[in-house]
Each structure stands twice: as C-alpha cells, then as structure tokens.
Write a protein that holds these residues in place. Structure first.
Motif, mmCIF file in Angstrom:
data_model
loop_
_atom_site.group_PDB
_atom_site.id
_atom_site.type_symbol
_atom_site.label_atom_id
_atom_site.label_comp_id
_atom_site.label_asym_id
_atom_site.label_seq_id
_atom_site.Cartn_x
_atom_site.Cartn_y
_atom_site.Cartn_z
ATOM 1 N N THR A 1 39.377 41.714 54.396
ATOM 2 C CA THR A 1 39.257 41.366 52.864
ATOM 3 C C THR A 1 39.822 39.996 52.673
ATOM 4 N N ALA A 2 41.369 39.992 53.247
ATOM 5 C CA ALA A 2 42.096 38.782 52.931
ATOM 6 C C ALA A 2 41.416 37.506 53.622
ATOM 7 N N PHE A 3 40.652 37.895 54.866
ATOM 8 C CA PHE A 3 40.082 36.703 55.644
ATOM 9 C C PHE A 3 39.184 36.391 54.870
ATOM 10 N N VAL A 4 38.190 36.937 54.444
ATOM 11 C CA VAL A 4 36.844 36.648 53.659
ATOM 12 C C VAL A 4 37.260 35.905 52.506
ATOM 13 N N GLY A 5 38.112 36.384 51.626
ATOM 14 C CA GLY A 5 38.943 35.934 50.542
ATOM 15 C C GLY A 5 39.180 34.405 50.622
ATOM 16 N N PHE A 6 39.912 34.228 51.684
ATOM 17 C CA PHE A 6 40.446 32.828 52.125
ATOM 18 C C PHE A 6 39.289 32.148 52.584
ATOM 19 N N ALA A 7 38.374 32.484 53.334
ATOM 20 C CA ALA A 7 37.164 31.809 53.891
ATOM 21 C C ALA A 7 36.391 31.309 52.984
ATOM 22 N N VAL A 8 36.106 32.014 51.853
ATOM 23 C CA VAL A 8 35.035 31.649 50.618
ATOM 24 C C VAL A 8 35.834 30.901 49.502
ATOM 25 N N ALA A 9 37.082 30.822 49.661
ATOM 26 C CA ALA A 9 37.860 30.047 48.607
ATOM 27 C C ALA A 9 37.504 28.441 48.752
#
Length: 67
Positions: free
Chosen positions: A59-67
């Motif tokens: 979840t943290a990775f995806v949040g970072f990747a789409v930001a």
C-alpha cells in the motif's frame, strides 16, 4: 492451525496485471494478494520467483508510485 496451509500455492493464485499494460510487452508487473501477503512478479518472465511483501508495504509503495 497454520493459516498458510489453507492457502493455495503461489502458482495457483489469481494474478492481476495493470489495465494500462498491453500485450506488446514492456515494463509491467503482476500482483496476487492473499491474507497477509502480496506477491509481485515480472509479467514478462512469470517463471521467476515472486517478491512477497506485507500488505502495508505494498500500500505504501503504490501510494508513492502514483503520487
């Protein structure tokens, strides 16, 4: 009781690829989730070992990747 004993082997999981991915190859991953684990693999070479991470890390990775 071992929770992992009730889960399907990693090869039998339902893998999902991004809707932005095309059949022409390119840079893409596939993801399969089960309780307590998220598995990530290279969509171009599905025979290689998958990376397994905790759902919070994914979840943290995806949040970072789409930001």
């Amino acid at each position: 009781m071992n929770v992992h004993a009730q889960q399907p082997p990693i090869g039998q999981l339902v893998w999902r690829k991004s809707r932005y991915s095309s059949e022409e190859g390119g840079e893409c991953i596939e993801v399969a989730a089960r309780p307590g684990e998220v598995h990530v693999r290279d969509s171009k070479d599905t025979t290689r070992a998958a990376l397994t991470v905790h759902p919070a890390a994914w979840t943290a990775f995806v949040g970072f990747a789409v930001a």
